[in-house]
Design an enzyme around this catalytic site. Structure first.
Site, mmCIF file in Angstrom:
data_model
loop_
_atom_site.group_PDB
_atom_site.id
_atom_site.type_symbol
_atom_site.label_atom_id
_atom_site.label_comp_id
_atom_site.label_asym_id
_atom_site.label_seq_id
_atom_site.Cartn_x
_atom_site.Cartn_y
_atom_site.Cartn_z
ATOM 1 N N GLY A 7 0.759 -0.486 8.116
ATOM 2 C CA GLY A 7 0.954 -1.731 7.949
ATOM 3 C C GLY A 7 2.479 -1.920 7.430
ATOM 4 N N GLY A 12 4.987 -4.040 3.332
ATOM 5 C CA GLY A 12 4.617 -2.758 3.832
ATOM 6 C C GLY A 12 6.002 -2.125 4.429
ATOM 7 N N ARG A 31 0.741 -1.906 14.368
ATOM 8 C CA ARG A 31 0.439 -2.219 15.586
ATOM 9 C C ARG A 31 1.421 -2.659 16.420
ATOM 10 N NH1 ARG A 31 -4.751 -5.847 15.014
ATOM 11 N NH2 ARG A 31 -4.667 -5.942 17.141
ATOM 12 N N ASN A 86 -4.500 -7.048 -0.382
ATOM 13 C CA ASN A 86 -5.246 -7.774 -1.389
ATOM 14 C C ASN A 86 -6.991 -8.046 -1.262
ATOM 15 O OD1 ASN A 86 -3.128 -8.641 -2.721
ATOM 16 N ND2 ASN A 86 -2.644 -10.439 -1.380
ATOM 17 N N SER A 112 1.979 -6.264 -6.408
ATOM 18 C CA SER A 112 2.766 -7.528 -6.511
ATOM 19 C C SER A 112 4.212 -7.438 -6.585
ATOM 20 C CB SER A 112 2.674 -8.140 -8.025
ATOM 21 O OG SER A 112 2.851 -9.631 -8.228
ATOM 22 N N LYS A 165 -5.284 -6.992 -10.361
ATOM 23 C CA LYS A 165 -4.492 -8.053 -9.456
ATOM 24 C C LYS A 165 -5.145 -9.441 -9.283
ATOM 25 C CE LYS A 165 -0.884 -8.644 -6.558
ATOM 26 N NZ LYS A 165 -1.402 -9.704 -5.597
ATOM 27 N N HIS A 168 -4.485 -11.228 -12.264
ATOM 28 C CA HIS A 168 -3.011 -11.758 -11.901
ATOM 29 C C HIS A 168 -2.769 -12.750 -11.289
ATOM 30 C CE1 HIS A 168 0.919 -11.497 -9.814
ATOM 31 N NE2 HIS A 168 1.397 -10.802 -11.026
ATOM 32 N N ASN A 169 -3.259 -13.074 -10.166
ATOM 33 C CA ASN A 169 -3.147 -14.070 -9.008
ATOM 34 C C ASN A 169 -3.579 -15.346 -9.475
ATOM 35 O OD1 ASN A 169 -1.609 -11.955 -7.427
ATOM 36 N ND2 ASN A 169 -2.513 -12.813 -5.769
ATOM 37 N N GLU A 172 -1.389 -16.780 -11.832
ATOM 38 C CA GLU A 172 -0.111 -17.235 -11.184
ATOM 39 C C GLU A 172 -0.385 -18.607 -10.777
ATOM 40 O OE1 GLU A 172 0.977 -16.259 -6.631
ATOM 41 O OE2 GLU A 172 1.366 -14.387 -8.070
ATOM 42 N N TYR A 173 -1.639 -18.594 -10.084
ATOM 43 C CA TYR A 173 -2.043 -20.273 -9.674
ATOM 44 C C TYR A 173 -1.566 -21.038 -10.872
ATOM 45 C CZ TYR A 173 -4.517 -18.889 -5.633
ATOM 46 O OH TYR A 173 -4.822 -18.337 -4.267
#
Length: 303
Positions: A7, A12, A31, A86, A112, A165, A168-169, A172-173
């Site tokens: 990826g 990535g 890909r 994620n 992150s 994580k 964490h997100n 963040e929101y």
């Protein structure tokens, strides 16, 4: 160390570059043949010395599950897979059990840093056994930011990294929603002459300074009233999972839940605050912004 990376998108691809700049040998597969170093997963595995370490950075859900299933058929005893996407934390034990049938270890790692990670480093939160984490520690050390913070072995049980994580997100929101609502109020009242300068002044000496604030200021400098952005903000799924986990564990999560629901509102009505949310997401993660309001309530994307 030698490491395979599957990826090579926005994150990535930058991770491959940072690892190589840190002296590691990276075999990348995507890909998209224009991005890939090899033509297939089989070729990637062939090029790695044993014990083989393969880091997966593909969209959460079926793409990750299918990739890990394929790796389980290609890897063997003592090899290791790292899921740095994620993924929902509840998927991790399922993936670990699948790989364990072939003697392959598994580490989940919340990552992150967005498009800025190449320069600044990535915050890394991993879960798994001490032995498995040690196999990939040289890569963690290169990817993390300089200094003592930025990496944590969150727990020996798989899922600990992605769960960390996820929370964490969710935080963040809530932070983004607070900045966005404050920006909307300052814009609404005919009193403050330069809202951008007000936000800029908060970047030093205040208790609300943060990198997100820095990014919002940069977005406002590019588009003072955010006229070029639609007031529509996606959710990656992790905000939803955070609220679900709060419900399952009877943890009050009023602010994070409200910030998630606010994003749903943005899919129904044009929202000035959501323009600020969309601008911040674009600044830190390179997430696409809409220039026109959506025609209806779209489903969330896994970004």
């Amino acid at each position: 160390m030698d490491i395979g990376l599957i990826g090579l998108g926005k994150m990535g691809g930058n991770m491959r570059t940072r690892l190589r700049e840190g002296g590691h040998t990276v075999v990348g597969y995507d890909r998209n043949p224009d991005l890939s170093d090899v033509a297939s997963l089989e070729k990637l595995v062939e090029k790695l010395p044993s014990p083989k370490v393969v880091w997966v950075m593909v969209p959460a859900g079926d793409p990750t599950r299918e990739t890990i299933k394929a790796l389980g058929e290609l890897l063997g005893e003592g090899d290791l897979v790292v899921d740095g996407g994620n993924s929902k934390w509840t998927d991790d034990q399922i993936n670990a059990d699948l790989l364990a049938q072939q003697g392959v270890g598994f580490v989940d790692c919340g990552v992150s840093g967005g498009v800025w990670g190449l320069k600044n480093g990535y915050a890394l939160m991993c879960g798994g056994s001490d032995e498995d984490v040690a196999k990939v520690q040289p890569a963690f050390d290169t990817l993390k930011p300089e200094g003592d913070s930025g990496f944590v072995h969150a727990g020996k049980k798989v899922g600990a990294g992605h769960f960390s994580k996820m929370v964490h997100n969710g935080i963040e929101y809530a932070i983004m929603q607070s900045y966005a609502e404050g920006w909307e109020l300052l814009e609404k009242v005919d009193l403050v002459d330069n809202v951008t300068d007000v936000f800029d002044s908060w970047r030093e000496g205040t208790v609300i300074r943060s990198w997100l604030l820095d990014l919002l200021v940069e977005a406002l400098k590019e588009d003072t009233h955010l006229d070029k952005i639609s007031g529509y903000a996606e959710d990656s799924g992790e905000g939803r999972w955070t609220v679900e986990a709060a419900i399952d564990n009877a943890v009050p999560m009023n602010v994070i839940a409200a910030s998630l629901f606010a994003r749903f509102v943005s899919r129904q009505d044009e929202s000035p605050a959501m323009k600020a949310i969309a601008a911040m997401r674009n600044q830190f993660g390179g997430h696409a912004v809409r220039t026109q309001p959506p025609a209806g309530g779209d489903a969330p994307t896994k970004d």
